[in-house]
Every structure is written in structure tokens, then in C-alpha cells.
Design a protein around this motif. Structure first.
Motif, PDB file in Angstrom:
ATOM      1  N   LEU A  12       0.691  -1.284   0.066  1.00  0.00           N
ATOM      2  CA  LEU A  12       0.097  -0.062   0.103  1.00  0.00           C
ATOM      3  C   LEU A  12       0.803   1.201  -0.020  1.00  0.00           C
ATOM      4  O   LEU A  12       1.567   1.595   1.161  1.00  0.00           O
ATOM      5  N   VAL A  13       0.822   2.084  -1.066  1.00  0.00           N
ATOM      6  CA  VAL A  13       1.578   3.096  -1.204  1.00  0.00           C
ATOM      7  C   VAL A  13       0.760   4.291  -1.139  1.00  0.00           C
ATOM      8  O   VAL A  13      -0.118   4.542  -1.897  1.00  0.00           O
ATOM      9  N   ILE A  14       0.877   5.295  -0.161  1.00  0.00           N
ATOM     10  CA  ILE A  14       0.105   6.423  -0.069  1.00  0.00           C
ATOM     11  C   ILE A  14       1.328   7.577   0.006  1.00  0.00           C
ATOM     12  O   ILE A  14       1.922   7.752   1.066  1.00  0.00           O
ATOM     13  N   LEU A  15       1.497   8.264  -1.050  1.00  0.00           N
ATOM     14  CA  LEU A  15       2.516   9.163  -1.140  1.00  0.00           C
ATOM     15  C   LEU A  15       2.108  10.422  -1.528  1.00  0.00           C
ATOM     16  O   LEU A  15       1.453  10.572  -2.530  1.00  0.00           O
ATOM     17  N   ALA A  16       2.776  11.607  -0.798  1.00  0.00           N
ATOM     18  CA  ALA A  16       2.377  12.765  -1.229  1.00  0.00           C
ATOM     19  C   ALA A  16       0.867  13.092  -1.014  1.00  0.00           C
ATOM     20  O   ALA A  16       0.325  13.743  -1.913  1.00  0.00           O
ATOM     21  N   ASN A  17       0.374  12.444  -0.220  1.00  0.00           N
ATOM     22  CA  ASN A  17      -1.125  12.905   0.132  1.00  0.00           C
ATOM     23  C   ASN A  17      -1.216  12.984   1.588  1.00  0.00           C
ATOM     24  O   ASN A  17      -0.668  12.502   2.318  1.00  0.00           O
ATOM     25  N   ASN A  18      -2.021  14.356   2.002  1.00  0.00           N
ATOM     26  CA  ASN A  18      -1.760  14.716   3.472  1.00  0.00           C
ATOM     27  C   ASN A  18      -2.947  13.937   4.029  1.00  0.00           C
ATOM     28  O   ASN A  18      -3.989  14.665   4.405  1.00  0.00           O
ATOM     29  N   VAL A  68       4.061   2.244   2.604  1.00  0.00           N
ATOM     30  CA  VAL A  68       4.774   3.574   2.229  1.00  0.00           C
ATOM     31  C   VAL A  68       3.852   4.883   2.514  1.00  0.00           C
ATOM     32  O   VAL A  68       2.522   4.793   1.939  1.00  0.00           O
ATOM     33  N   LEU A  69       4.321   5.597   3.512  1.00  0.00           N
ATOM     34  CA  LEU A  69       3.636   6.602   4.052  1.00  0.00           C
ATOM     35  C   LEU A  69       4.591   7.924   3.956  1.00  0.00           C
ATOM     36  O   LEU A  69       4.764   8.837   4.678  1.00  0.00           O
ATOM     37  N   LYS A  70       5.326   8.163   2.677  1.00  0.00           N
ATOM     38  CA  LYS A  70       6.048   9.057   2.568  1.00  0.00           C
ATOM     39  C   LYS A  70       5.326  10.483   2.365  1.00  0.00           C
ATOM     40  O   LYS A  70       4.358  10.511   1.624  1.00  0.00           O
ATOM     41  N   LYS A  71       5.834  11.453   2.877  1.00  0.00           N
ATOM     42  CA  LYS A  71       5.238  12.875   2.687  1.00  0.00           C
ATOM     43  C   LYS A  71       3.718  12.823   2.886  1.00  0.00           C
ATOM     44  O   LYS A  71       2.928  13.306   1.914  1.00  0.00           O
ATOM     45  N   HIS A 112       8.754  -3.816   4.729  1.00  0.00           N
ATOM     46  CA  HIS A 112       9.146  -2.460   4.360  1.00  0.00           C
ATOM     47  C   HIS A 112       8.042  -1.456   4.825  1.00  0.00           C
ATOM     48  O   HIS A 112       7.028  -1.668   4.952  1.00  0.00           O
ATOM     49  N   ILE A 113       8.542  -0.565   5.613  1.00  0.00           N
ATOM     50  CA  ILE A 113       7.948   0.573   5.925  1.00  0.00           C
ATOM     51  C   ILE A 113       8.559   1.936   5.444  1.00  0.00           C
ATOM     52  O   ILE A 113      10.026   2.049   5.855  1.00  0.00           O
ATOM     53  N   ASP A 114       8.047   2.980   5.148  1.00  0.00           N
ATOM     54  CA  ASP A 114       8.485   4.292   4.669  1.00  0.00           C
ATOM     55  C   ASP A 114       7.761   5.322   5.242  1.00  0.00           C
ATOM     56  O   ASP A 114       6.659   5.473   5.025  1.00  0.00           O
ATOM     57  N   ILE A 115       8.501   5.970   6.116  1.00  0.00           N
ATOM     58  CA  ILE A 115       8.037   7.125   6.806  1.00  0.00           C
ATOM     59  C   ILE A 115       8.817   8.435   6.220  1.00  0.00           C
ATOM     60  O   ILE A 115       8.806   9.520   7.019  1.00  0.00           O
ATOM     61  N   SER A 116       9.417   8.401   5.165  1.00  0.00           N
ATOM     62  CA  SER A 116      10.190   9.578   4.949  1.00  0.00           C
ATOM     63  C   SER A 116       9.210  10.648   4.670  1.00  0.00           C
ATOM     64  O   SER A 116       8.209  11.035   4.333  1.00  0.00           O
ATOM     65  N   GLU A 117      10.356  12.090   4.662  1.00  0.00           N
ATOM     66  CA  GLU A 117       9.806  13.457   4.445  1.00  0.00           C
ATOM     67  C   GLU A 117       8.694  13.493   5.268  1.00  0.00           C
ATOM     68  O   GLU A 117       7.493  14.536   4.883  1.00  0.00           O
ATOM     69  N   ASN A 118       8.546  13.075   6.390  1.00  0.00           N
ATOM     70  CA  ASN A 118       7.509  13.481   7.477  1.00  0.00           C
ATOM     71  C   ASN A 118       8.493  14.287   8.642  1.00  0.00           C
ATOM     72  O   ASN A 118       9.284  13.459   9.290  1.00  0.00           O
ATOM     73  N   THR A 119       8.338  15.430   9.032  1.00  0.00           N
ATOM     74  CA  THR A 119       9.265  16.035   9.710  1.00  0.00           C
ATOM     75  C   THR A 119       8.679  16.661  10.915  1.00  0.00           C
ATOM     76  O   THR A 119       9.386  17.250  11.749  1.00  0.00           O
ATOM     77  N   GLN A 120       7.390  16.337  11.279  1.00  0.00           N
ATOM     78  CA  GLN A 120       6.800  16.825  12.417  1.00  0.00           C
ATOM     79  C   GLN A 120       6.489  15.800  13.613  1.00  0.00           C
ATOM     80  O   GLN A 120       5.481  16.251  14.197  1.00  0.00           O
TER      81      GLN A 120
END
Length: 499
Positions: A234-240, A263-266, A290-298
Motif C-alpha cells: 500500500l503506497v500512500i505518497l504525497a497525500n496529506n 509507504v507513508l512518504k510525505k 518494508h515501511i517508509d515514513i520519509s519526508e515527515n518532519t513533524q
């Protein structure tokens, strides 16, 4: 939120009860907010790497075929002609629809009929990219048009074959998410991968897509009768989707036991969302690969510590992407070091674009020097490295034979150090950097003289399996051949029909 008469009539053939009841139940949700479109600035690896039981990397090509790139900026009529006269659809099962406007109902119906014909009965992967009508909004995939394709095409199949669905840069509405939900959860569904990139969806839309398992009563059936697709990625990318979306993802993973790649990038993750993911990983240590939490800075140190502690106990996680998450303190590095030392399943970590500087890299390199560390690849590009930090990396690679790839692109500044340059040349198959000229990096890999056939070296088995040209640092040309994200590298300046 209520469907008007025209839209409802369009949905009739795809389960009007499911659609209308679901929307009524979801009318109490917060109204969908319009999030700004975002521009992807870094390369994306679609389809994570896979490993054999003994931890060896499997060679895995990009998803998609280059022939599909022909299906771009043409009319639906031209598309149908191409597909009808070619055998590519039967051979590859891929259909990539980029900038093909769904603006003519009659033509959309013809495409739907084609997708329901024997010619398309082996279709396994479909990608929708910027399919809105040009006269209205070139980036909106209308629910009514998607419903036509569903009714006249996919639902005509006696046995569903669709394994991969991609919807990218299409500004999905709640109604569009509803139709996608029906496609994902149709009877006999075999969908294994769902890619959602840059569609302006929030947590409410995500809840609609997965409403059959998040809101079982919405489909007017008991939960045990809901078709659960064998979803693995499941890729959820660049969606808020934010923290609420992360919590939904956890519930989705709990309801779909095959899901192991998230994938929960950005996506606007903050503390609550990261803690929810940490709790899931801790309670399911043998689930995710695999898990991706990239580009989340808060999210802060508390959430990061809990997340790493959970990952530390995972027995199946191979890949961990945490680039650009604001990790900039030695306290955070210490948490990561503990994770690297104690986890036995991880094979690759990406922590690029986190400003940990030489001191942070020194702490990581120290643990990487230990022979009992199983990590094989790490990306520490653009972290504020100088020559001192590079020396730590070189020493770690020399001490630990388990390290197969270390990426140190975008070092802080250029320096002259003949000793480091010499080591980087000797270790160029392991340490990937932009310090050494491209000619130096590629020379002596093989004999490229076409007149000297006898001395041409055959690539070793290790060269093949380790994939020297990594997807992490993919070139513009390679990325342009990538179906799901072909549009991302076209231009740094968005055109009127771009992101």
C-alpha cells in the motif's frame, strides 16, 4: 455529502446501494480539505526489494513495461486502436494511461467495452495518470467515468485478474474513492498492490476507499462476507492523510493479513501517527517487510524512539526508509544505533537528508564496523558529511564484510585528500559517491573496447544480484521509463498541466 441524480445513475451498475449508503454514513466526516499539490523532488523506488529466506537480495525489475509509455497524450479512440492491433496487452498485462483525457462519455464507454473484451482478459496492472478532461481540470479523475470503466469493463470479467492499481496526480474526490473501493473489493478481487500518489486525498478519502473493512456496515453486509483482497503493498505518497490516515492504515493492516509493505512518504505524519505505526509493529513483529515514513518532519524524539524500539524487535522487516525526517540530534542517532545493532532482519536503511553531520555518522559507522551487524546497505547521503565523516565510513566498510552498499552522495563540500580518494576508488563497488569522476567509477568494470572481445569480463553473480546501479540513485532517463512516476522528472518548472 449526497450524490446527485446524474452521478447516482452512472453508479447504478456498480452497486448503487454500496455507494450511496457509504456516502451517507461518511457525511458526518470532516469535509474534504484541499491540500496543495506537491512536487516530487527525489527519485522513487516502486516495488520494494525482496529477499530470500537466507537474506540474499533478489533481483527485481521496475514495475511496468516501456511499451506502455506510448499510451500518453492521445485520444481514447487512438488508444483503443493501438491496443487492438498490438499483442502487448496480452503479453505483458500492463496498461499505463497518462494524460489520456476521459472527457467523452461515448469514448469512455468504448474503452470500458474493450477492457471487458477477451483482448484484455489478462490485464494485471493499470495506472491512471492525469486523466481529467482538459476543458475542466486536467488532473481530476471523474468518478462517473471511472464507474463506466468498472461497469462495462472490469466487472464483465468472470474471474478478476487485476493485481496492481495505480492512481497518480488525479485529484480524487470522495466519489472517485468510492468507485476505486468497489474495484478494490469486488468479488474475487486479486489486487495485491495499490499506489496512490499526489491525488489530494486526505484521511476521509482513505476511509472511503477502505470502507468495507473500516466501516463494514457501509456495504450492507456482514464483515465475514466482505471480500478481502490479497493486498501486500500500500503506497500512500504525497497525500496529506496525517495522523488520522496512519491510524486507518493500521486498521487496514490488521484487517488484511497479507499487507506487509507500507509507504507513508510525505503524508503529514506527526507524533500520534508514528506512535500508532510503532504500536502495530510491536504487536506484529513478524508482519512487515518494508515501511517508509520519509519526508515527515513533524514528529519528535519521543515518537521516533518508540518507532525504532518497535522496529528493533521486528523479525521480518528488511527495508526501512526514513530519509528527511528531521533527525538532527545525537540523541536520535543513539536510538538508531541501538536499532541497527539489535535488529537481525534489516538489510537496508535510508536515513539520507537528515543533518546528523560527522559526529552522527561516526556513531553509526562505529556500530557498522561490528561484524555481527547484519545490515547490508545504508544511505547517508546529504547528512552534512565532510572528509572526516567519509573516513569513518571507509573504516567501517573495511572492517565489516557484510556491508554491500553505502551511499554518501551530496557531501557537504569538496576537499582534497589523496588518501580518501584512493580508498574511494578501491571501494567504489561498495561506497557510492559523487566524489569520483564518472569515468573513474565506470572504468575497469568491464572492458568496453569492442575490438578486444577476448578480454571482456563477464559480470559476476554478485554483480547481478547486488544491482550496482541502484534504484535509490536512479538517473533521469531511467526514471522517465518508470510508469507510475514518469511525469515527475520532466521539468523542474511545472507546466500548466503538470503537478
Amino acid at each position: 455529502m449526497i450524490i446527485n441524480t446524474k452521478t447516482a445513475s452512472t453508479f447504478r451498475g456498480v452497486g448503487v446501494v454500496f455507494l450511496v449508503v457509504s456516502l451517507i454514513l461518511l457525511s458526518t466526516l470532516i469535509v474534504v480539505t484541499t491540500a496543495q499539490q506537491v512536487e516530487q523532488k527525489s527519485s522513487i523506488e516502486m516495488g520494494s526489494e525482496e529477499f530470500t529466506p537466507d537474506g540474499q537480495l533478489k533481483s527485481k525489475p521496475f514495475y511496468g513495461v516501456e511499451e506502455d509509455l506510448e499510451n500518453e497524450n492521445i485520444s481514447i479512440e487512438e488508444l483503443i486502436k493501438r491496443l487492438s492491433s498490438s499483442s502487448s496487452l496480452e503479453q505483458h498485462g500492463d496498461l499505463f494511461l497518462r494524460k489520456i483525457p476521459f472527457d467523452n462519455v461515448a469514448q469512455v464507454e468504448k474503452l470500458g467495452d474493450f477492457l471487458g473484451s477477451p483482448k484484455a482478459n489478462k490485464l494485471k496492472r493499470i495506472v491512471f495518470n492525469k486523466n481529467g478532461a482538459e476543458k475542466d481540470d486536467p488532473n481530476v479523475l471523474e468518478a462517473s467515468k471511472l464507474a463506466i470503466l468498472l461497469e462495462r469493463g472490469f466487472l464483465k470479467q468472470t474471474q478478476p485478474t487485476l493485481e496492481v492499481i495505480g492512481v497518480t496526480s488525479n485529484n480524487m474526490t470522495l466519489e472517485t474513492c468510492m468507485v476505486l473501493s468497489y474495484l478494490l473489493f469486488q468479488k474475487g478481487s486479486v489486487v495485491k498492490k495499490l499506489y496512490l500518489y499526489n491525488n489530494n486525498i486526505d484521511s476521509a478519502c482513505l476511509k472511503v476507499i477502505f470502507s468495507p473493512i473500516l466501516l463494514p456496515t457501509a456495504s450492507n453486509t456482514s464483515p465475514d462476507k466482505v471480500t478481502i483482497p490479497p493486498l501486500t503493498k500500500l503506497v500512500i505518497l504525497a497525500n496529506n492523510v496525517g495522523d488520522e490516515g496512519a491510524k486507518y492504515v493500521v486498521k487496514i493492516a490488521e484487517a488484511i493479513p497479507t499487507l506487509n509493505d507500507i509507504v507513508l512518504k510525505k503524508t503529514g505524519l506527526k507524533e500520534e501517527g508514528v506512535l500508532a505505526l510503532a504500536n502495530f509493529i510491536e504487536s506484529h513483529p513478524d508482519r512487515l517487510t518494508h515501511i517508509d515514513i520519509s519526508e515527515n518532519t513533524q514528529f519528535g524524539l519521543k515518537a521516533f524512539t518508540a518507532f525504532c524500539a518497535a522496529v528493533e524487535k521486528s523479525t521480518t522487516l528488511n527495508l526501512l526508509d526514513m530519509n528527511e525526517i528531521g533527525m538532527d540530534s545525537l540523541n536520535a542517532v543513539e536510538v538508531l544505533v541501538k536499532l541497527i545493532r539489535n535488529n537481525k532482519s534489516l538489510r537496508k536503511i535510508d536515513i539520507s537528508d537528515n543533518r546528523i553531520a560527522d559526529n552522527g555518522v561516526k556513531a553509526i559507522a562505529t556500530v557498522l564496523s561490528e561484524q555481527n551487524v547484519h545490515l547490508g546497505k545504508i544511505d547517508i547521503s546529504n547528512v552534512g558529511l565532510t572528509g572526516e565523516g567519509i573516513r569513518y565510513v571507509i573504516d567501517a566498510v573495511k572492517k565489516n564484510s557484510n556491508l554491500k552498499k553505502v551511499y554518501i552522495y551530496r557531501v557537504e563540500f569538496f576537499f582534497e585528500d589523496s588518501g580518501i580518494e584512493k580508498d574511494l576508488k578501491e571501494l567504489k563497488k561498495i561506497i557510492k559517491s559523487d566524489f569520483i569522476d564518472e569515468e573513474v567509477i565506470t572504468s575497469n568494470e568491464i572492458n568496453t573496447d569492442p575490438n578486444d572481445e577476448e578480454n571482456v569480463e563477464e559480470p559476476s553473480e554478485e554483480d547481478i544480484t547486488e544491482e550496482d546501479d541502484e534504484d535509490d540513485n536512479i538517473t533521469d532517463e531511467e526514471l522517465s521509463a518508470h510508469p507510475l512516476f514518469a511525469s515527475l522528472m520532466e521539468s523542474a518548472t511545472p507546466k500548466k498541466d503538470e503537478l
